[in-house]
Design a protein around this motif. Sequence first.
Motif, short mmCIF file in Angstrom:
data_model
loop_
_atom_site.label_atom_id
_atom_site.label_comp_id
_atom_site.label_asym_id
_atom_site.label_seq_id
_atom_site.Cartn_x
_atom_site.Cartn_y
_atom_site.Cartn_z
N TYR A 64 0.08 3.33 5.29
CA TYR A 64 -1.34 2.90 5.22
C TYR A 64 -1.39 1.39 5.00
N PHE A 112 -2.61 2.03 -0.32
CA PHE A 112 -3.36 1.60 0.87
C PHE A 112 -3.53 0.09 0.80
N THR A 122 3.03 1.11 0.94
CA THR A 122 1.94 1.12 1.94
C THR A 122 2.45 1.27 3.37
N SER A 139 -7.80 6.10 9.03
CA SER A 139 -6.64 5.95 8.16
C SER A 139 -7.05 6.07 6.69
N PHE A 177 -5.93 8.90 3.95
CA PHE A 177 -5.30 8.51 2.69
C PHE A 177 -5.86 9.31 1.51
#
Length: 326
Positions: free
Chosen positions: A311, A178, A308, A165, A169
């Motif tokens: 993420y 994030f 977010t 992940s 990003f």
Amino acid sequence: YKAERRESYKPTGLKKLIAEVKGKLSLYQETAVISLIDECMANGWRGIIWDKLNKKGGFSNVRKSAQESPSGSTEITFEDIQERRIQIMNEVKGTLTGYDCPICKNKGVIHYLKDGYEFAKPCECMKLRDSLRRIRQSGLGDLLNEYTFDKFQTESPWQEAVKNSALKFLEDHDRKWFFIGGQVGAGKTHLCTAMVGEFLKRGISAKYMLWRDEALKLKAVVNDDAAYSNLIKPLKTVPVLYIDDFFRTGNDETGRKKAPTQGDINVAFELINYRYNNNLVTILSSELTVDQILFFDEAVGSRIYQRTKEYHWDIAKDPHKNHRLK
């Protein structure tokens, strides 16, 4: 040379100079004339002190014959003078530090001729110098070498998932943030620092903010507008900001974590809201989850939640995930 001295250029002056050089070459050795011109240019003198020819090595500088030509040539061109000037400028040592460049001699620029004109271009070492400067300014220093993606352990599926992940990003951070929260010692700081390192490698400036330390400094000067602005502005405006241990507080008398104070919330809102409105990349790690942040302050938590969504990682409490205990 004239441009550096902020003096006007006159073609007749150049013609006179070349005529003088030709005349001196008919009387003195070429090496002596060149050496004198180099010396005058290096010292920034307004003209050439021809009288010094009689003092530089005595009669050994004088030609044996007035008809003798310098190196078989009877003419010095303006291009010859330009090339020699470029050579001298490129040999001058500069004052830049942090990296010793053999190409530009730590000046940061390379001088060159093109179509009869003098130009200067940035040396390739400036890219490295910029990277070193960004690393120093990030506040992470040696951690960038220690906390990399290659060194992030992926022994469990959840570790592999958060690492993938984070890597995604890096390529998909437009209007996105994030967040990773929850279990202590789960590698949150390691992973977020690795992301910051990658942004720095790409030439994007970044800063590291250890929440508790920086928030304390900001709250201490909140009534001093100038001091407060000087501290918070770099955090608000830097292209990439990593906030570590967001909303971390001390313990109360019973050993339980204290709630963030109103001063903490005020600082957080100003910082988060500015970066939210200006679409600046923000990376957050915390022992709290986003739900817990929402509980303390909805305005701050909702902005983090919205940015977010794609993420957002909450690591469930589990001592087995604390690598510090292994």
